[in-house]
Scaffold this active site. Structure first.
Site, PDB file in Angstrom:
ATOM      1  N   HIS A  36       0.831  -1.205   0.000  1.00  0.00           N
ATOM      2  CA  HIS A  36       0.000   0.000   0.000  1.00  0.00           C
ATOM      3  C   HIS A  36       0.873   1.265   0.000  1.00  0.00           C
ATOM      4  O   HIS A  36       2.061   1.207  -0.304  1.00  0.00           O
ATOM      5  CB  HIS A  36      -1.000  -0.029   1.158  1.00  0.00           C
ATOM      6  CG  HIS A  36      -1.740  -1.334   1.258  1.00  0.00           C
ATOM      7  ND1 HIS A  36      -2.642  -1.749   0.301  1.00  0.00           N
ATOM      8  CD2 HIS A  36      -1.669  -2.346   2.177  1.00  0.00           C
ATOM      9  CE1 HIS A  36      -3.109  -2.947   0.629  1.00  0.00           C
ATOM     10  NE2 HIS A  36      -2.533  -3.333   1.752  1.00  0.00           N
ATOM     11  N   GLU A  73      -2.201   0.388   8.104  1.00  0.00           N
ATOM     12  CA  GLU A  73      -1.347  -0.697   7.643  1.00  0.00           C
ATOM     13  C   GLU A  73      -0.205  -0.163   6.799  1.00  0.00           C
ATOM     14  O   GLU A  73       0.929  -0.654   6.885  1.00  0.00           O
ATOM     15  CB  GLU A  73      -2.163  -1.706   6.832  1.00  0.00           C
ATOM     16  CG  GLU A  73      -1.339  -2.858   6.302  1.00  0.00           C
ATOM     17  CD  GLU A  73      -2.042  -3.692   5.252  1.00  0.00           C
ATOM     18  OE1 GLU A  73      -1.386  -4.584   4.689  1.00  0.00           O
ATOM     19  OE2 GLU A  73      -3.232  -3.428   4.974  1.00  0.00           O
ATOM     20  N   HIS A 128       2.942  -6.900   4.931  1.00  0.00           N
ATOM     21  CA  HIS A 128       1.563  -6.466   5.124  1.00  0.00           C
ATOM     22  C   HIS A 128       1.115  -6.767   6.548  1.00  0.00           C
ATOM     23  O   HIS A 128       1.812  -7.438   7.306  1.00  0.00           O
ATOM     24  CB  HIS A 128       0.631  -7.207   4.155  1.00  0.00           C
ATOM     25  CG  HIS A 128       0.690  -6.734   2.745  1.00  0.00           C
ATOM     26  ND1 HIS A 128      -0.282  -5.941   2.169  1.00  0.00           N
ATOM     27  CD2 HIS A 128       1.620  -6.955   1.773  1.00  0.00           C
ATOM     28  CE1 HIS A 128       0.048  -5.685   0.918  1.00  0.00           C
ATOM     29  NE2 HIS A 128       1.196  -6.291   0.650  1.00  0.00           N
ATOM     30  N   GLU A 205       1.440 -11.533   6.200  1.00  0.00           N
ATOM     31  CA  GLU A 205       0.449 -10.817   7.005  1.00  0.00           C
ATOM     32  C   GLU A 205       0.953 -10.931   8.445  1.00  0.00           C
ATOM     33  O   GLU A 205       0.813 -11.959   9.094  1.00  0.00           O
ATOM     34  CB  GLU A 205      -0.936 -11.459   6.861  1.00  0.00           C
ATOM     35  CG  GLU A 205      -1.499 -11.451   5.447  1.00  0.00           C
ATOM     36  CD  GLU A 205      -2.077 -10.113   5.026  1.00  0.00           C
ATOM     37  OE1 GLU A 205      -1.780  -9.084   5.681  1.00  0.00           O
ATOM     38  OE2 GLU A 205      -2.819 -10.074   4.029  1.00  0.00           O
TER      39      GLU A 205
END
Length: 241
Positions: A36, A73, A128, A205
């Protein structure tokens, strides 16, 4: 008569300096994709345009998730990436990152894969954090499924995933996910970063931002540094260093 001079001797107390040992990652390139970007939400037309992920169309990127307190995030990903980059450089690596700050938009996920593919990296990680159910905890390492471009790095990516899982368990207090994957691992065939990779790569993650316990850990600089140290250890193990 003076005696003949004997062989030259070293000055008392003088010692020869040994060359500094080579750094373990000297000459090796490592890729990092901090998922992101901090301003993705400001340009929905760009972020929502469709790209080809190797199997199907998906959006260029998303804004990512955030904690209940608003810690994003994108910021978490970038902070861990910075810590990891510093640790890798200290060990002699050349590091290529898909973004250099947290105040931009993009690049799109297919472009991120291309950046790392073109970097000469021997290994790469996508960093992430998840936005799972509020009751769920833990990390999951996402692995690619063979689909053409990534065929020759599937087995090496699986080995990287196991190295990362082992390092996270040994060096952090984050458990494996209790809501996603199996024992901290999950295959995915719908992510451009994994579908398009030609470099051994996984997506981590690192925890669940919507869970209060995980969120307290993920937003802690101390824990972020622990994660970076664990990822460094996994990369060294993967490369046999």
């Amino acid at each position: 008569m003076r005696p003949s001079p004997g062989p030259a001797t070293a000055t008392p107390g003088a010692t020869e300096q040994s060359p500094a040992p080579a750094k373990p990652l000297a000459g090796i390139t490592v890729g990092i994709d901090p998922g992101h970007n901090g301003l993705n939400g400001t340009d929905p037309a760009y972020i929502n345009h469709l790209i080809w992920n190797g199997r199907a169309s998906e959006t260029c990127d998303t804004t990512g998730t955030q904690t209940a307190g608003g810690y994003t995030e994108a910021l978490f990903n970038f902070n861990v990436a910075r810590y990891l980059r510093a640790a890798l450089v200290a060990d002699g690596a050349r590091v290529v990152m898909t973004r250099k700050n947290n105040h931009g938009v993009g690049p799109c996920v297919d472009r991120r894969a291309q950046i790392l593919n073109n970097s000469g990296a021997r290994v790469a990680v996508d960093i992430h954090a998840d936005g799972g159910p509020a009751w769920g905890r833990g990390f999951t390492v996402l692995e690619p499924v063979a689909d053409g471009p990534n065929d020759h790095v599937i087995r090496s990516s699986e080995r990287l995933a196991r190295d990362i899982r082992a390092a996270l368990l040994a060096r952090t207090s984050m458990p494996v996910s209790n809501y996603y994957g199996s024992n901290g691992l999950q295959f995915r065939d719908d992510l451009a970063g994994l579908n398009l990779t030609t470099v051994p790569k996984v997506l981590i993650e690192c925890g669940n931002m919507t869970n209060a316990t995980d969120a307290a850990m993920l937003t802690s600089p101390r824990f972020q540094r622990q994660l970076a140290a664990a990822l460094l250890a996994a990369i060294l193990a993967f490369l046999g260093k």
